[in-house]
Design a protein around this motif. Structure first.
Motif, PDB file in Angstrom:
ATOM      1  N   VAL A   1       0.772  -1.020  -0.035  1.00 34.54           N
ATOM      2  CA  VAL A   1       0.197  -0.020  -0.090  1.00 34.54           C
ATOM      3  C   VAL A   1       0.974   1.203   0.204  1.00 34.54           C
ATOM      4  O   VAL A   1       2.065   1.330   0.847  1.00 34.54           O
ATOM      5  CB  VAL A   1      -0.723   0.105   1.371  1.00 34.54           C
ATOM      6  CG1 VAL A   1      -1.837   1.291   1.211  1.00 34.54           C
ATOM      7  CG2 VAL A   1      -1.983  -1.052   1.301  1.00 34.54           C
ATOM      8  N   PRO A   2       1.010   2.159  -1.019  1.00 34.53           N
ATOM      9  CA  PRO A   2      -0.182   2.027  -2.049  1.00 34.53           C
ATOM     10  C   PRO A   2       0.301   1.456  -3.219  1.00 34.53           C
ATOM     11  O   PRO A   2       1.523   1.473  -3.656  1.00 34.53           O
ATOM     12  CB  PRO A   2      -0.221   3.476  -2.559  1.00 34.53           C
ATOM     13  CG  PRO A   2       0.946   4.045  -2.041  1.00 34.53           C
ATOM     14  CD  PRO A   2       1.361   3.598  -0.824  1.00 34.53           C
ATOM     15  N   ALA A   3      -0.570   0.699  -3.992  1.00 33.68           N
ATOM     16  CA  ALA A   3      -0.288  -0.013  -5.040  1.00 33.68           C
ATOM     17  C   ALA A   3      -1.670  -0.447  -5.897  1.00 33.68           C
ATOM     18  O   ALA A   3      -2.388  -1.141  -5.580  1.00 33.68           O
ATOM     19  CB  ALA A   3       0.519  -1.472  -4.936  1.00 33.68           C
ATOM     20  N   GLU A   4      -1.662   0.337  -7.084  1.00 32.80           N
ATOM     21  CA  GLU A   4      -2.800   0.638  -7.673  1.00 32.80           C
ATOM     22  C   GLU A   4      -2.894  -0.359  -9.188  1.00 32.80           C
ATOM     23  O   GLU A   4      -1.901  -0.250  -9.708  1.00 32.80           O
ATOM     24  CB  GLU A   4      -3.365   2.040  -8.180  1.00 32.80           C
ATOM     25  CG  GLU A   4      -4.588   2.257  -9.163  1.00 32.80           C
ATOM     26  CD  GLU A   4      -4.880   3.406  -9.557  1.00 32.80           C
ATOM     27  OE1 GLU A   4      -5.790   3.654 -10.052  1.00 32.80           O
ATOM     28  OE2 GLU A   4      -3.967   4.545  -9.203  1.00 32.80           O
ATOM     29  N   ALA A   5      -3.901  -1.332  -9.128  1.00 31.31           N
ATOM     30  CA  ALA A   5      -4.104  -1.916 -10.088  1.00 31.31           C
ATOM     31  C   ALA A   5      -4.661  -1.410 -11.386  1.00 31.31           C
ATOM     32  O   ALA A   5      -5.286  -0.587 -11.384  1.00 31.31           O
ATOM     33  CB  ALA A   5      -4.754  -3.332  -9.985  1.00 31.31           C
ATOM     34  N   VAL A   6      -3.650  -1.561 -12.412  1.00 35.04           N
ATOM     35  CA  VAL A   6      -4.037  -0.843 -13.722  1.00 35.04           C
ATOM     36  C   VAL A   6      -4.619  -1.718 -14.945  1.00 35.04           C
ATOM     37  O   VAL A   6      -5.040  -1.272 -16.063  1.00 35.04           O
ATOM     38  CB  VAL A   6      -3.342   0.231 -14.229  1.00 35.04           C
ATOM     39  CG1 VAL A   6      -2.895   1.342 -13.200  1.00 35.04           C
ATOM     40  CG2 VAL A   6      -1.872  -0.507 -14.626  1.00 35.04           C
ATOM     41  N   SER A   7      -4.388  -3.073 -14.968  1.00 34.49           N
ATOM     42  CA  SER A   7      -4.612  -4.049 -16.001  1.00 34.49           C
ATOM     43  C   SER A   7      -4.463  -5.158 -15.341  1.00 34.49           C
ATOM     44  O   SER A   7      -4.001  -5.716 -14.432  1.00 34.49           O
ATOM     45  CB  SER A   7      -3.613  -3.960 -17.174  1.00 34.49           C
ATOM     46  OG  SER A   7      -2.314  -4.238 -16.779  1.00 34.49           O
ATOM     47  N   LEU A   8      -5.318  -6.242 -16.141  1.00 36.12           N
ATOM     48  CA  LEU A   8      -5.415  -7.498 -15.797  1.00 36.12           C
ATOM     49  C   LEU A   8      -5.277  -8.493 -17.145  1.00 36.12           C
ATOM     50  O   LEU A   8      -6.007  -8.155 -18.154  1.00 36.12           O
ATOM     51  CB  LEU A   8      -6.789  -8.150 -15.109  1.00 36.12           C
ATOM     52  CG  LEU A   8      -7.091  -9.670 -15.075  1.00 36.12           C
ATOM     53  CD1 LEU A   8      -5.798 -10.262 -14.021  1.00 36.12           C
ATOM     54  CD2 LEU A   8      -8.179  -9.663 -14.305  1.00 36.12           C
ATOM     55  N   SER A   9      -4.424  -9.386 -17.306  1.00 38.31           N
ATOM     56  CA  SER A   9      -4.340 -10.218 -18.472  1.00 38.31           C
ATOM     57  C   SER A   9      -3.773 -11.603 -18.050  1.00 38.31           C
ATOM     58  O   SER A   9      -3.438 -11.879 -16.993  1.00 38.31           O
ATOM     59  CB  SER A   9      -3.022  -9.280 -19.305  1.00 38.31           C
ATOM     60  OG  SER A   9      -1.738  -9.324 -18.840  1.00 38.31           O
ATOM     61  N   ARG A  10      -3.513 -12.431 -19.178  1.00 36.96           N
ATOM     62  CA  ARG A  10      -3.257 -13.741 -19.137  1.00 36.96           C
ATOM     63  C   ARG A  10      -1.817 -13.887 -19.673  1.00 36.96           C
ATOM     64  O   ARG A  10      -1.767 -13.585 -20.847  1.00 36.96           O
ATOM     65  CB  ARG A  10      -4.260 -14.548 -19.509  1.00 36.96           C
ATOM     66  CG  ARG A  10      -3.913 -16.143 -19.371  1.00 36.96           C
ATOM     67  CD  ARG A  10      -4.260 -16.556 -17.950  1.00 36.96           C
ATOM     68  NE  ARG A  10      -4.089 -18.119 -17.923  1.00 36.96           N
ATOM     69  CZ  ARG A  10      -4.268 -18.800 -16.978  1.00 36.96           C
ATOM     70  NH1 ARG A  10      -4.973 -18.148 -15.914  1.00 36.96           N
ATOM     71  NH2 ARG A  10      -4.249 -20.046 -17.014  1.00 36.96           N
ATOM     72  N   HIS A  11      -1.001 -14.394 -19.040  1.00 38.17           N
ATOM     73  CA  HIS A  11       0.203 -15.057 -19.577  1.00 38.17           C
ATOM     74  C   HIS A  11       0.591 -16.275 -19.449  1.00 38.17           C
ATOM     75  O   HIS A  11       0.972 -16.635 -18.104  1.00 38.17           O
ATOM     76  CB  HIS A  11       1.436 -14.088 -19.252  1.00 38.17           C
ATOM     77  CG  HIS A  11       2.652 -14.149 -19.834  1.00 38.17           C
ATOM     78  ND1 HIS A  11       3.038 -14.064 -21.361  1.00 38.17           N
ATOM     79  CD2 HIS A  11       4.044 -14.689 -19.403  1.00 38.17           C
ATOM     80  CE1 HIS A  11       4.354 -14.384 -21.682  1.00 38.17           C
ATOM     81  NE2 HIS A  11       4.792 -14.812 -20.333  1.00 38.17           N
ATOM     82  N   ASP A  12       0.612 -17.110 -20.296  1.00 43.15           N
ATOM     83  CA  ASP A  12       1.052 -18.617 -19.911  1.00 43.15           C
ATOM     84  C   ASP A  12       0.071 -19.211 -18.904  1.00 43.15           C
ATOM     85  O   ASP A  12      -1.088 -19.261 -19.050  1.00 43.15           O
ATOM     86  CB  ASP A  12       2.642 -19.062 -19.447  1.00 43.15           C
ATOM     87  CG  ASP A  12       3.437 -18.621 -20.826  1.00 43.15           C
ATOM     88  OD1 ASP A  12       2.790 -18.907 -21.752  1.00 43.15           O
ATOM     89  OD2 ASP A  12       4.776 -18.462 -20.364  1.00 43.15           O
ATOM     90  N   ARG A  13       0.433 -19.676 -17.781  1.00 45.97           N
ATOM     91  CA  ARG A  13      -0.185 -20.220 -16.569  1.00 45.97           C
ATOM     92  C   ARG A  13      -0.493 -19.310 -15.681  1.00 45.97           C
ATOM     93  O   ARG A  13      -1.365 -19.505 -14.641  1.00 45.97           O
ATOM     94  CB  ARG A  13       0.589 -21.424 -16.038  1.00 45.97           C
ATOM     95  CG  ARG A  13       1.004 -22.688 -16.943  1.00 45.97           C
ATOM     96  CD  ARG A  13       1.888 -23.679 -16.087  1.00 45.97           C
ATOM     97  NE  ARG A  13       1.039 -24.106 -14.877  1.00 45.97           N
ATOM     98  CZ  ARG A  13       1.946 -24.833 -14.087  1.00 45.97           C
ATOM     99  NH1 ARG A  13       3.121 -24.955 -14.313  1.00 45.97           N
ATOM    100  NH2 ARG A  13       1.288 -25.320 -13.048  1.00 45.97           N
ATOM    101  N   TYR A  14      -0.264 -17.998 -15.825  1.00 51.05           N
ATOM    102  CA  TYR A  14      -0.271 -16.864 -14.865  1.00 51.05           C
ATOM    103  C   TYR A  14      -1.279 -15.907 -15.326  1.00 51.05           C
ATOM    104  O   TYR A  14      -1.213 -15.684 -16.418  1.00 51.05           O
ATOM    105  CB  TYR A  14       0.972 -16.366 -14.383  1.00 51.05           C
ATOM    106  CG  TYR A  14       1.919 -17.295 -13.669  1.00 51.05           C
ATOM    107  CD1 TYR A  14       1.695 -17.732 -12.261  1.00 51.05           C
ATOM    108  CD2 TYR A  14       3.052 -17.944 -14.155  1.00 51.05           C
ATOM    109  CE1 TYR A  14       2.625 -18.556 -11.660  1.00 51.05           C
ATOM    110  CE2 TYR A  14       3.860 -18.872 -13.651  1.00 51.05           C
ATOM    111  CZ  TYR A  14       3.610 -19.098 -12.425  1.00 51.05           C
ATOM    112  OH  TYR A  14       4.610 -20.009 -11.868  1.00 51.05           O
ATOM    113  N   TYR A  15      -1.849 -15.269 -14.195  1.00 50.72           N
ATOM    114  CA  TYR A  15      -2.534 -14.178 -14.546  1.00 50.72           C
ATOM    115  C   TYR A  15      -1.823 -12.886 -14.068  1.00 50.72           C
ATOM    116  O   TYR A  15      -0.741 -13.092 -12.912  1.00 50.72           O
ATOM    117  CB  TYR A  15      -3.860 -13.948 -13.695  1.00 50.72           C
ATOM    118  CG  TYR A  15      -4.943 -14.696 -14.391  1.00 50.72           C
ATOM    119  CD1 TYR A  15      -5.518 -14.380 -15.439  1.00 50.72           C
ATOM    120  CD2 TYR A  15      -5.303 -15.860 -13.559  1.00 50.72           C
ATOM    121  CE1 TYR A  15      -6.822 -15.075 -15.966  1.00 50.72           C
ATOM    122  CE2 TYR A  15      -6.580 -16.688 -14.181  1.00 50.72           C
ATOM    123  CZ  TYR A  15      -7.142 -16.078 -15.300  1.00 50.72           C
ATOM    124  OH  TYR A  15      -8.193 -17.106 -15.880  1.00 50.72           O
TER     125      TYR A  15
END
Length: 559
Positions: free
Chosen positions: A304-318
Motif C-alpha cells: 500500500v499504495p499499489a494501484e492495479a491498472v490492468s489484468l491479463s493472461r500470460h502462460d499459466r499465470y494471470y
C-alpha cells in the motif's frame, strides 16, 4: 523542562498494567536489564527495536519537534511501552526516555508478534491498548507535519492518504497559521512548494507522492518489479482482508494490493454495531487493523499504495499490472476493489470536492467542520453511521433522504439512535439542487420531491453516501461486467462467457468466479452482492475454498 513525576492516568484502557501472569509469560521470551536516567529506549522516526515492560522506575514518552519536547505521558511499573507501529513495522512517532532509574523487560519484536498471535488473553490486552494509543496520537495531532493549503489538490491528497492509513500527523494550514510561511522559509521552500511533509524535525519531503510518504513512514514496502505467487488480492476492504487471512492461513502465497489504504469504505465508519462478535461495536479502522495483523501473522504480504491498472493472461499465470510499471503474477486472482459513492448531480460540485463536499466521515473530516452545521445525504447505513458520528463534532446535522421512509434502506438500530439524538434532523423526500458559496461552501438549496418546496439550508460541509460505482475501469475488456459496471459471477458470468471458455465441460464457473477461470470477485464490486461488512467477509473466505478447488483441477499445487 519541568515535568510532573506522577504517572499519566490510564485513558480508556490505553495504559493498562500487566498482571503477574502476563509478565511471567513475557519473561520467557525476553531479558531483564537495568535502566539509567536519561537513557533513550526508542526514538521517533525509527521502528521500535523491542517491546518494553517497565518493572521498576519510570519512563517518559515524549514527542520532539524543532528542539521542543511535548510530554505525552509518564509510565511506571507494570505498564508497557509502544503503539501500533511496533506490530506493523512503521516508524515510531514518539521517543521513550527513562525518567527514574529502574528495570525493564525487553522482548524482541518478532517474539511479541508471535505471542500476540498465539495467546488471546495477552494479545487482546496489548493490541487493544496499541489501537487506542494510535487513536489518541491522531486526536492529539502528534506525528509528522504536513504544511499545505486547503485549496491545494496535492495537499488534500496527502491529508486523505494519511487519514485513511491512520497515520498520526498535524496539519498546518498555510492560510491560517501565521508561522507556516516562516517555517517554509526556514526549510528553504516557498508556498509554491506545498505540500511539504516534515518527519522527525529534519527529514523534509516536498510534495511527496503517496508511495514516497508510505516508504518514509514505514508502511509495507512496495513490491519488487515482478513477483510470482499463488494468489493476488486486489483491494483490501473487508472482503479482500478476509480472503487474505484465509488464503495465507491455508498455505497460499498471498499478496494484497490497495491503491490507498486497508479497510476500504468500512474503514471510514466510526462504529459498526451489527458485526458478529462485537456487541459494543467496533470502528471500521480498528477492524481493518486487526485483520491486517492477523493476515500478516499467516504470511500475507501487503503493498500500500499499489494501484492495479490492468489484468491479463500470460502462460499459466494471470498478470496484474500496477502503476509505475510493476507487475504481479499469480495462479489465481481475487477482485475486491469495492465501490465508491456516487456524486451528486448538481452544478459546480467539483469546485467544492475536498473543500466542503466529502465522501467519508472520519475524524479527519470531522475536524474540518467542528461545531459547524453539516448535511449528510443518503438513506443507507453509511449515512446513518456518519450522521451519528458527526453529531458528536458538528454544530448540527441534517440528514437528507430522497425516499419517504428511513427504514427502506437503513437498519433499525441506527434509526432508533438517530431519532434519540437531538443534534440530528431528518428531512425525508429531500434532494439537493444547488450548492451555495463562492470559494467556501455556505449551504445548499434543497427541494422536497413530493411538494416541490425549495429551501436554503446552512451547511459548511456535505457528506455524500448515495449509491455506489464499482472500481472496475481497469478490468474493462477482460472481465464481464453488468450495465452498471459491477463484475458478473457464477451463472451470469457463464452467459457472458459464451463459447470462449470450456465451462460446460467443467461444471463451472463457481459461484464467485468470473468469466475467466481462476479469477474471482467478492464484496461490493460483485454484481448482486449484499452491501454489508459481514457478507463481504463471508464472500472473501468462501472464495479461498473455491480457489483451492481451481488450483487442484488446474494441477497447480500451492507454492
Amino acid at each position: 523542562m519541568s515535568e510532573p513525576v506522577q504517572e499519566t492516568p490510564d485513558l480508556y484502557g490505553a495504559y493498562p498494567r500487566l498482571g503477574d501472569w502476563a509478565i511471567s509469560l513475557l519473561s520467557g521470551h525476553g531479558v531483564r536489564r537495568p535502566t539509567e536516567v536519561g537513557e533513550v529506549l526508542y526514538q521517533e522516526g525509527e521502528p521500535c527495536p523491542a517491546f518494553y515492560v517497565i518493572l521498576a522506575g519510570k519512563v517518559a514518552v515524549v514527542e520532539r519537534y524543532d528542539d521542543e519536547e511535548n510530554l505525552r505521558g509518564i509510565h511506571g511499573p507494570g505498564r508497557f511501552l509502544g503503539e501500533l507501529g511496533l506490530l506493523t513495522g512503521q516508524a515510531g512517532f514518539l521517543r521513550g526516555v527513562v525518567r527514574e532509574a529502574g528495570e525493564v523487560l525487553v522482548v524482541p519484536v518478532e517474539e511479541l508478534r508471535a505471542l500476540v498471535a498465539d495467546n488471546p488473553s495477552l494479545g487482546d490486552v496489548i493490541l487493544r491498548a496499541f489501537l487506542i494509543r494510535r487513536t489518541i496520537l491522531i486526536e492529539l495531532g502528534a506525528g509528522f507535519r504536513i504544511i499545505g493549503s486547503r485549496h491545494s489538490a496535492d495537499s488534500r491528497r496527502l491529508r486523505e492518504f494519511a487519514a485513511r492509513n491512520r497515520l498520526p500527523h498535524k496539519w498546518i494550514e498555510l492560510e491560517e497559521d501565521k508561522e507556516a510561511e516562516q517555517l517554509l522559509d526556514h526549510l528553504g521552500f516557498t508556498p509554491k512548494d506545498i505540500p511539504v511533509a516534515i518527519l522527525r524535525g529534519e527529514r523534509v519531503l516536498r510534495n511527496p507522492s503517496n508511495a514516497e510518504l508510505a516508504r518514509a513512514i514505514g508502511l509495507p514496502v512496495p513490491l519488487a518489479r515482478e513477483i510470482v505467487g499463488d494468489l493476488v488480492i486486489v483491494g483490501a476492504g473487508p472482503a479482500g482482508l478476509a480472503a487474505a487471512v484465509y488464503g495465507a492461513s491455508e498455505g497460499l502465497s498471498t499478496v494484497v494490493l490497495d491503491s490507498v489504504a486497508t479497510g476500504g469504505q468500512a474503514a471510514t465508519s466510526s462504529r459498526i454495531e451489527n458485526y458478529l462478535g462485537f456487541p459494543s461495536g467496533i470502528s471500521g479502522g480498528e477492524l481493518a487493523e486487526r485483520a491486517v495483523i492477523q493476515a500478516e501473522k499467516f504470511g500475507a504480504h501487503f503493498s500500500v499504495p499499489a494501484e492495479a491498472v490492468s489484468l491479463s493472461r500470460h502462460d499459466r499465470y494471470y498478470v496484474v499490472g500496477l502503476d509505475e510499471g510493476r507487475v504481479v503474477n499469480a495462479h489465481a486472482v481475487v477482485i475486491a476493489t469495492g465501490a465508491r459513492y456516487r456524486k451528486l448531480d448538481v452544478p459546480h460540485l467539483e469546485e467544492f470536492e475536498g473543500e466542503g463536499v466529502y465522501y467519508a466521515a472520519t475524524l479527519f473530516e470531522a475536524q474540518l467542520c467542528l461545531r459547524a452545521p453539516v448535511v449528510v445525504v443518503g438513506g443507507g447505513n453509511s449515512a446513518g453511521q456518519a450522521s451519528i458520528f458527526l453529531a458528536r463534532h458538528a454544530g448540527r446535522v441534517r440528514l437528507l433522504v430522497r425516499s419517504g421512509d428511513l427504514a427502506k434502506d437503513m437498519s433499525r438500530y441506527l434509526i432508533d439512535e438517530i431519532q434519540r439524538n437531538p443534534g440530528i434532523q431528518v428531512l425525508l423526500n429531500t434532494e439537493i439542487e444547488e450548492l451555495v458559496g463562492d470559494r467556501e461552501l455556505r449551504g445548499v438549496i434543497t427541494r422536497n420531491n413530493r411538494t416541490g418546496e425549495r429551501r436554503e439550508i446552512e451547511a459548511m460541509a456535505i457528506f455524500v453516501f448515495i449509491g455506489a460505482e464499482p472500481h472496475t475501469r481497469w478490468l474493462r475488456g477482460e472481465i464481464a461486467l453488468d450495465d452498471k459496471g459491477f463484475v458478473l459471477t457464477g451463472p451470469d458470468a457463464l452467459k457472458a462467457a459464451g463459447e470462449k471458455e470450456p465451462w460446460h465441460e467443467t461444471g463451472r464457473p463457481y459461484p464467485l468466479e468470473t468469466n475467466l477461470m481462476g479469477v474471482f470477485a467478492v464484496g461490493d464490486v460483485r454484481g448482486g452482492s449484499i452491501k454489508r461488512v459481514a457478507s463481504a467477509v463471508g464472500e472473501g473466505s468462501m472464495a479461498i475454498r473455491l480457489i483451492h478447488e481451481h488450483l487442484q483441477t488446474a494441477g497447480q499445487p500451492p507454492t
